[in-house]
Design a protein around this motif. Structure first.
Motif, PDB file in Angstrom:
ATOM      1  N   ALA A 128       0.859  -1.184   0.000  1.00 50.55           N
ATOM      2  CA  ALA A 128       0.000   0.000   0.000  1.00 50.55           C
ATOM      3  C   ALA A 128       0.902   1.242   0.000  1.00 50.55           C
ATOM      4  O   ALA A 128       2.070   1.160   0.373  1.00 50.55           O
ATOM      5  N   PRO A 129       0.368   2.404  -0.432  1.00 49.49           N
ATOM      6  CA  PRO A 129       1.229   3.597  -0.511  1.00 49.49           C
ATOM      7  C   PRO A 129       2.041   3.902   0.756  1.00 49.49           C
ATOM      8  O   PRO A 129       3.224   4.235   0.635  1.00 49.49           O
ATOM      9  N   GLY A 181       1.582  16.269  -3.592  1.00 55.48           N
ATOM     10  CA  GLY A 181       0.804  15.380  -2.730  1.00 55.48           C
ATOM     11  C   GLY A 181       0.434  14.037  -3.330  1.00 55.48           C
ATOM     12  O   GLY A 181      -0.462  13.366  -2.812  1.00 55.48           O
ATOM     13  N   ALA A 230       0.931  10.193  -3.739  1.00 60.70           N
ATOM     14  CA  ALA A 230       1.554   9.136  -2.945  1.00 60.70           C
ATOM     15  C   ALA A 230       2.106   8.061  -3.886  1.00 60.70           C
ATOM     16  O   ALA A 230       1.523   7.791  -4.937  1.00 60.70           O
ATOM     17  N   PRO A 231       3.221   7.446  -3.501  1.00 58.10           N
ATOM     18  CA  PRO A 231       3.843   6.471  -4.395  1.00 58.10           C
ATOM     19  C   PRO A 231       3.135   5.121  -4.382  1.00 58.10           C
ATOM     20  O   PRO A 231       2.567   4.714  -3.379  1.00 58.10           O
ATOM     21  N   ARG A 266       8.309  16.161   5.706  1.00 60.92           N
ATOM     22  CA  ARG A 266       8.093  14.909   4.985  1.00 60.92           C
ATOM     23  C   ARG A 266       7.610  13.857   5.981  1.00 60.92           C
ATOM     24  O   ARG A 266       7.873  13.981   7.172  1.00 60.92           O
ATOM     25  N   GLU A 294       5.648  14.443  -5.414  1.00 60.24           N
ATOM     26  CA  GLU A 294       5.382  14.469  -3.972  1.00 60.24           C
ATOM     27  C   GLU A 294       5.027  15.883  -3.490  1.00 60.24           C
ATOM     28  O   GLU A 294       4.204  16.042  -2.590  1.00 60.24           O
ATOM     29  N   LEU A 295       5.632  16.893  -4.106  1.00 59.94           N
ATOM     30  CA  LEU A 295       5.284  18.272  -3.754  1.00 59.94           C
ATOM     31  C   LEU A 295       3.802  18.549  -4.014  1.00 59.94           C
ATOM     32  O   LEU A 295       3.196  19.393  -3.357  1.00 59.94           O
ATOM     33  N   SER A 343      -7.581  21.624  -1.466  1.00 59.31           N
ATOM     34  CA  SER A 343      -8.765  20.804  -1.187  1.00 59.31           C
ATOM     35  C   SER A 343      -9.500  20.461  -2.490  1.00 59.31           C
ATOM     36  O   SER A 343      -9.695  21.325  -3.344  1.00 59.31           O
ATOM     37  N   TYR A 356     -10.721  15.564   5.521  1.00 63.26           N
ATOM     38  CA  TYR A 356      -9.927  15.085   4.377  1.00 63.26           C
ATOM     39  C   TYR A 356      -8.456  14.993   4.793  1.00 63.26           C
ATOM     40  O   TYR A 356      -7.773  14.011   4.507  1.00 63.26           O
ATOM     41  N   ARG A 401      -7.882  12.194   7.691  1.00 61.62           N
ATOM     42  CA  ARG A 401      -7.892  10.799   7.257  1.00 61.62           C
ATOM     43  C   ARG A 401      -6.586  10.391   6.605  1.00 61.62           C
ATOM     44  O   ARG A 401      -6.258   9.221   6.529  1.00 61.62           O
ATOM     45  N   ARG A 402      -5.837  11.349   6.064  1.00 63.55           N
ATOM     46  CA  ARG A 402      -4.564  11.058   5.394  1.00 63.55           C
ATOM     47  C   ARG A 402      -3.360  11.368   6.277  1.00 63.55           C
ATOM     48  O   ARG A 402      -2.232  11.140   5.881  1.00 63.55           O
ATOM     49  N   SER A 444      -0.016   8.964   5.449  1.00 61.25           N
ATOM     50  CA  SER A 444      -0.190   8.060   4.312  1.00 61.25           C
ATOM     51  C   SER A 444      -0.005   8.754   2.968  1.00 61.25           C
ATOM     52  O   SER A 444      -0.173   8.142   1.927  1.00 61.25           O
ATOM     53  N   VAL A 445       0.332  10.037   2.989  1.00 67.27           N
ATOM     54  CA  VAL A 445       0.574  10.802   1.763  1.00 67.27           C
ATOM     55  C   VAL A 445       1.785  11.702   2.013  1.00 67.27           C
ATOM     56  O   VAL A 445       2.109  12.007   3.159  1.00 67.27           O
ATOM     57  N   PRO A 446       2.458  12.166   0.958  1.00 70.01           N
ATOM     58  CA  PRO A 446       3.595  13.066   1.175  1.00 70.01           C
ATOM     59  C   PRO A 446       3.161  14.460   1.658  1.00 70.01           C
ATOM     60  O   PRO A 446       3.966  15.203   2.215  1.00 70.01           O
ATOM     61  N   THR A 447       1.890  14.780   1.459  1.00 74.03           N
ATOM     62  CA  THR A 447       1.383  16.132   1.697  1.00 74.03           C
ATOM     63  C   THR A 447       1.594  16.631   3.123  1.00 74.03           C
ATOM     64  O   THR A 447       1.227  15.962   4.076  1.00 74.03           O
ATOM     65  N   PRO A 465       5.399  20.059   0.519  1.00 70.90           N
ATOM     66  CA  PRO A 465       4.388  19.300  -0.233  1.00 70.90           C
ATOM     67  C   PRO A 465       2.967  19.758   0.113  1.00 70.90           C
ATOM     68  O   PRO A 465       2.578  19.753   1.281  1.00 70.90           O
ATOM     69  N   THR A 466       2.231  20.154  -0.889  1.00 69.13           N
ATOM     70  CA  THR A 466       0.949  20.825  -0.670  1.00 69.13           C
ATOM     71  C   THR A 466      -0.107  20.346  -1.655  1.00 69.13           C
ATOM     72  O   THR A 466       0.174  20.171  -2.837  1.00 69.13           O
ATOM     73  N   GLU A 467      -1.317  20.161  -1.134  1.00 69.36           N
ATOM     74  CA  GLU A 467      -2.484  19.921  -1.986  1.00 69.36           C
ATOM     75  C   GLU A 467      -3.492  21.028  -1.745  1.00 69.36           C
ATOM     76  O   GLU A 467      -3.522  21.623  -0.667  1.00 69.36           O
ATOM     77  N   TYR A 521      -5.704  -1.957  -9.640  1.00 70.46           N
ATOM     78  CA  TYR A 521      -5.353  -1.785  -8.230  1.00 70.46           C
ATOM     79  C   TYR A 521      -6.451  -1.038  -7.480  1.00 70.46           C
ATOM     80  O   TYR A 521      -6.801  -1.384  -6.354  1.00 70.46           O
TER      81      TYR A 521
END
Lengths: 448, 448
Positions: A14-15, B36, B38-39, A444, B33-34, A387, A399, A402-403, A352-355, A383-385, B93
């Motif tokens: 899994a990631p 967001g 995930a690998p 990170r 990754e920047l 919404s 959101y 959960r990550r 669970s994410v790089p964000t 690292p940014t997302e 997947y």
């Protein structure tokens, strides 16, 4: 389309596990480069005849064939198979490119390999290996054999694997084939290789059955079998093993050469990383092509699963008749090691994410504003997302939760009055996209 | 063993090229990754029936079979093939793990893929792809389609590819399938897909033959064919393309939806990276599974080799009947791009090994001393090798020179009086292993 199912032996992390794998592989790679190993990737396929040079492995090979090829796929002359390790392809690569390479050639190689074996715990059909090798032309100095375990120790030694006692998480067991072959010859066994194969099974079948096997396959007398087992029982965390071997009273020039080489390996290991290596005279690496030092590696706490990294010196793997390229190397079974550690829940990751930051969205029309904030943060390596929807802020925070994203950024009106919230502590402070910096530990995901 | 030879279509980069590839892949990965993503890595194999869902690609698939398997390998029910892209395995997947994933799910995947195609320049049988995708459950907001090209622009935009004119080294060409299908429907063509396939061949066969094809396969009149070609000729570096389309006087709800979506893509691109994107209404991505925005990417100066990165929005790739997972993504053809750049000599690296310092060796007995110096340098992150032999210093310096290693370290007697020589300038200065630091530009190989 019906729900797909896993294929036995072909693991998919899994990631979050993949992020841990990347962390481990980055560490390994960085260590390899610190020691001056240059990267190489070879193609996934080799001619089948190359793969079958070591007869023993033929059962493990996957053939490939084009679906639209004329006639049935065959094991004929042009047949291609997937590589089952990285040493055989490397030996082929060296022969093919010898004229272009500088020797001694130090290379590392981190790639998937495939074996058609029956899958079981810690054994896969597709898995990642990380190899280093040093090859030279004609002659390879034995000091390289003393360097290999240090690289391994540095690559895996710093993994965050509990170990409150401060011990390294791995133990490299080293031996030298010359010791075994010289000793067996010295006690008068006519077929040292047969003896070596019998002793190699010691851990699996125990001393009594090894003694019987030695009698049966190597023609050993009781006294000879006892001597072989006495040698196999010797183990020491330093060069003192040599005196223990000599105390068995066997003399042979090859034995002496092997002892000197293994002493050098142990001296170097003790100087560099006390506790990393043990000279363990039962290690033989059975049917492989090794001719000098051999290595196996135990992951502490997982000894029962066998070696997670093994290798040794090979003098005859790459040779085209005129030229010979002796080498020494070791291979880390990355998937195997991680499979054991994941199975035991021994490694975890902080999210669970790089964000690091989720930029919230007041309404969909203001997305360009949130995009600009995200741009500014990313330009500074955060690292940014943004919404995915302009839902209520509570839902946007969930959101992130959960990550495991630690920060939610709330844009102010017209680019002023932005605030950023640490959703773990609830603390919310004013912030400017071109200035705000998260604590280094939050930038990170971190592995524990 | 006779000298091995390359296998057509299975490229192997030399270590300096592999270092460049790693630099490019690290950059791509860091950018993903920047944003967001995930690998993920999926297994190399998929059930053959999965791989053949897109009938068109069946000819490209490699089957695998175990050498010792009973009976001949077959394309039967249990047959496995090597994946030919990363989108089909990703869709599988997602379906397989939907219950464990958080949606929208942003993942990247950088892996080898295999195709049994005839090899030619820039086309390989084994190659590396770097993909990002965003999938959601049921509904995927179209703003994600505007985000994808920005990630690509950041990942590849900073590559050191000449460009004295300050332009980005890539140009993303974007279109929207809804525009094409809506327009074709709006002018009364009964089979928009046939029209799309004909227009997709414009670059290869020219307008006259496309017009003929439109008549033949889509039943287009002269006026309809002319309208299709007029649409295909529209291109703009900003949202102004929409007015040009509207000027053609065709109205259709799907066309309007597509125009709005592509305008959003172009607005976002202009705000983020002027010059990165062009709305190019001839881009269709022929037979693929796309349903919204589509992307292709030209490497400036290599336009004649076609797209190095393409993708788009797909609504129906992952669905198990009840659940649907629409997605959008793009795939970078890393091997393809590097093959073109290597072929043109457009990328070079400052040395052929990671090593920054070679520690010289006065005589073999003093190797432990040189090892300690190397240890001290490595602990501070300086890639270091110890000379493989205690040859004359001139020969040790040549060892460094031939590999481009910039510094040679000469140990003093008894741990004092060490000196380090920059072998490019010849400058030699006193140095202490725990203190000396190379200029940042020399620490790791640099790409130019």
């Amino acid at each position: 389309m019906s729900k797909p199912t896993p294929i036995s032996g072909f693991p998919e992390w899994a990631p979050p596990q993949r992020m841990i794998e990347q962390y481990v592989v980055d560490r390994i790679r960085n260590t390899f480069e610190l020691y001056g190993f240059a990267p190489l990737e070879t193609r996934a396929v080799e001619p089948l005849d190359q793969l079958l040079r070591k007869g023993e492995t033929s059962k493990e090979v996957y053939l490939i064939s084009r679906l639209q090829e004329e006639g049935a796929p065959s094991a004929g002359e042009d047949a291609l198979g997937l590589h089952f390790d990285l040493t055989v392809p490397f030996a082929r690569y060296v022969l093919e490119n010898a004229g272009k390479l500088q020797f001694p050639f130090r290379r590392y190689q981190i790639q998937k390999v495939w074996r058609g074996e029956r899958p079981q715990e810690g054994r896969y059909r597709e898995f990642l290996q990380a190899d280093i090798d040093i090859v030279d032309r004609d002659i390879l100095s034995s000091h390289h054999e003393a360097e290999i375990p240090l690289v391994l120790g540095d690559a895996l030694g710093g993994l965050p694997l509990g170990g409150a006692d401060g011990r390294l998480p791995i133990l490299v067991q080293a031996n030298n084939r010359k010791i075994l072959e010289g000793f067996y010859r010295g006690i008068g066994l006519a077929d040292p290789l047969a003896a070596l194969r019998a002793v190699d099974r010691l851990d699996r079948i125990g001393p009594d059955r090894v003694a019987a096997l030695l009698a049966e396959t190597a023609g050993a007398t009781d006294a000879q079998a006892k001597a072989c087992l006495a040698l196999a029982e010797i183990s020491a965390p330093d060069p003192s093993f040599a005196a223990a071997v000599q105390a068995l009273g066997v003399t042979d020039p090859l034995l002496d050469e092997g002892l000197a080489e293994l002493v050098a390996v142990m001296e170097n290991a003790v100087a560099h990383a006390p506790g990393l290596c043990v000279a363990d005279l039962r290690i033989a690496r059975g049917l492989d092509y090794y001719t000098g030092t051999v290595y196996e590696t135990q992951l502490r706490g997982y000894e029962r699963f066998g070696s997670i990294s093994s290798g040794g010196r090979y003098d005859n793997l790459a040779s085209d008749g005129n030229l010979r390229f002796p080498g020494v190397g070791i291979s880390i079974g990355v998937t195997r090691m991680l499979g054991l550690l994941f199975g035991a829940g021994a490694l975890s990751i902080s999210r669970s994410v790089p964000t690091c930051v989720l930029v919230a969205l007041a309404d969909e029309d203001r997305r360009p504003e949130s995009n600009r904030i995200a741009d500014a943060l990313r330009r500074r390596g955060i690292p940014t997302e943004v919404s995915p929807s302009a839902a209520k802020y509570g839902k946007q925070i969930r959101y992130a939760e959960r990550r495991g994203i630690p920060y939610v950024w709330f844009p102010g009106a017209d680019g002023v009055g932005d605030e950023v919230k640490d959703i773990r502590s609830g603390e919310q402070v004013g912030a400017v996209p071109d200035v705000w910096q998260p604590p280094a530990a939050d930038l990170r995901p971190t592995i524990a």
